[in-house]
Design a protein around this motif. Structure first.
Motif, short mmCIF file in Angstrom:
data_model
loop_
_atom_site.label_atom_id
_atom_site.label_comp_id
_atom_site.label_asym_id
_atom_site.label_seq_id
_atom_site.Cartn_x
_atom_site.Cartn_y
_atom_site.Cartn_z
N ARG A 7 0.08 59.63 84.40
CA ARG A 7 -1.10 60.23 83.78
C ARG A 7 -0.98 60.32 82.26
N SER A 8 0.24 60.51 81.77
CA SER A 8 0.45 60.60 80.33
C SER A 8 1.91 60.25 80.04
N ALA A 9 2.26 60.37 78.76
CA ALA A 9 3.64 60.05 78.36
C ALA A 9 4.32 61.25 77.72
N THR A 41 -2.20 55.39 77.52
CA THR A 41 -2.73 54.76 76.31
C THR A 41 -1.65 54.32 75.34
N VAL A 42 -0.49 54.96 75.41
CA VAL A 42 0.59 54.61 74.50
C VAL A 42 1.91 54.76 75.24
N ALA A 45 9.13 56.27 73.87
CA ALA A 45 10.50 55.87 74.20
C ALA A 45 10.94 56.45 75.54
N ALA A 46 10.49 57.68 75.83
CA ALA A 46 10.85 58.29 77.10
C ALA A 46 10.25 57.51 78.27
N PHE A 47 9.00 57.04 78.11
CA PHE A 47 8.40 56.25 79.19
C PHE A 47 9.10 54.90 79.33
N PRO A 70 -3.89 47.53 83.18
CA PRO A 70 -4.99 46.82 82.51
C PRO A 70 -4.78 46.66 81.01
N ALA A 71 -4.09 47.59 80.39
CA ALA A 71 -3.88 47.50 78.95
C ALA A 71 -2.68 46.64 78.56
#
Length: 359
Positions: A7-9, A41-42, A45-47, A70-71
């Motif tokens: 869902r997010s980073a 969306t971005v 480094a953790a992701f 998709p991105a």
């Protein structure tokens, strides 16, 4: 198919995703994992670290990793890093190592540690011999400060434990000797036990817990803060400036602590026998008769030797501290454990020698 939705980073989301990586280890061969990063969306480094770990586990377990991207975020990460060089080794995939490999690595680690401790011991002995030739180089101020911390600051706890030890010895031995009407000989037992064995042994264990760990923590912190490297750069040997004053202070403090511990133990025994209607004059007369010069000298000699061991092992563990977050804690723990083990082994060897010499 096991879905993993990103869902997010942020930190909280990445912490949740790491739990998903551990779950991949339990999947069977041929199963699929779907990684959905359509909401991302971005890539932080953790992701990126999470994605690398997930890819490694999936490849090691032969699990198919599919992505909804998709991105093109995952493709950009793969383009920046060579994922093939980060694969798990075959031994890690099997989850265990060969027994011979384990034995060999353990032997090599023990040999390296032994070599380091012997090198430290040799350097300390050579430096101490140099101090005998040039005594003005010895840092008496540091030694007095270490003696105060190891000796005078520990008098209260050492005397208290010695007093309780005398009480326990008196009660336990009197319970058996009272059946024969010879509880007066409890005084001889306490005197011989404290002066010859228990006084130096218990005091050395207390010193290892208080001062041995403190020496390791002090020097270990200096090593982590690179103060030892600074001393070496300025041409100041750390062994002469840090180790020798502490070793000498520990060896000098041990006899003082031992004497107070033994006297407190005798006082505790006298109180117990006084409650059993044994006059104090009789008690101290038996103590004087049982406390020969050899018995007292043997106990004090043991205390000096134990003090040297505690100081050396504490400083050695501090000098070999790892530059990690838990390095100082591990060094302090090793100092206490190593000091107690060395004291017990040395005391056992001395007991065997005394038995063979019939003394």
């Amino acid at each position: 198919m096991r879905p993993i939705v990103v869902r997010s980073a942020d930190a909280g989301e990445i912490a949740r995703l790491w739990k998903q990586v551990r779950k991949v280890r339990w999947l069977r061969r041929g199963e699929e994992v779907l990684l959905d990063v359509s909401r991302l969306t971005v890539a932080t480094a953790a992701f990126e670290a999470f994605f690398l770990a997930l890819d490694r586990q999936a490849t090691a377990r032969e699990v198919t990793l599919r992505a909804v991207d998709p991105a093109g975020i995952l493709e950009s990460i793969r383009a920046r890093y060579d994922f093939a060089s980060y694969r798990l080794a075959p031994a890690a995939r099997r989850g265990h190592r060969s027994f011979l490999v384990f034995v060999g690595e353990s032997a090599a680690t023990c040999g390296s540690s032994l070599r380091g401790h012997l090198a430290f011991l040799g350097e300390t002995v050579v430096t101490a011999l140099g101090m005998l030739v040039h005594p003005r180089r010895f840092r008496f101020g540091d030694a007095l400060l270490a003696f105060e911390r190891a000796g005078f600051d520990g008098l209260l706890i050492t005397s208290l434990i010695g007093f309780l030890l005398g009480l326990i010895l008196a009660f336990e031995s009197a319970a058996s000797l009272r059946m024969f009407g010879v509880e007066v000989y409890v005084a001889d037992l306490i005197a011989i036990g404290l002066f010859r064995e228990l006084g130096p042994l218990v005091t050395a264990i207390i010193l290892a817990g208080r001062s041995g760990s403190a020496f390791a923590a002090e020097i270990g912190t200096m090593k982590v803060d690179e103060e030892l490297d600074a001393l070496t750069t300025f041409g100041l040997p750390p062994v002469r400036f840090l180790v020798l004053p502490r070793v000498v202070a520990a060896a000098a403090a041990m006899p003082v602590l031992t004497i107070f511990s033994e006297l407190a133990g005798l006082l505790g025994g006298a109180i117990v026998l006084q409650l059993m209607n044994v006059p104090a004059v009789v008690f101290w007369k038996h103590v004087t008769a049982a406390s020969t010069l050899f018995t007292i000298s043997l106990g004090l000699g043991k205390s000096v030797l134990f003090g040297f061991l505690v100081g050396l092992i504490g400083c050695a563990c501090g000098m070999r501290t790892r530059n990690t977050a838990d390095g100082v804690g591990v060094a302090a723990t090793n100092a206490v454990v190593g000091g107690i083990v060395a004291i017990a082994v040395t005391d056992g060897l001395l007991a065997v020698v005394c038995y063979l010499l019939n003394v």
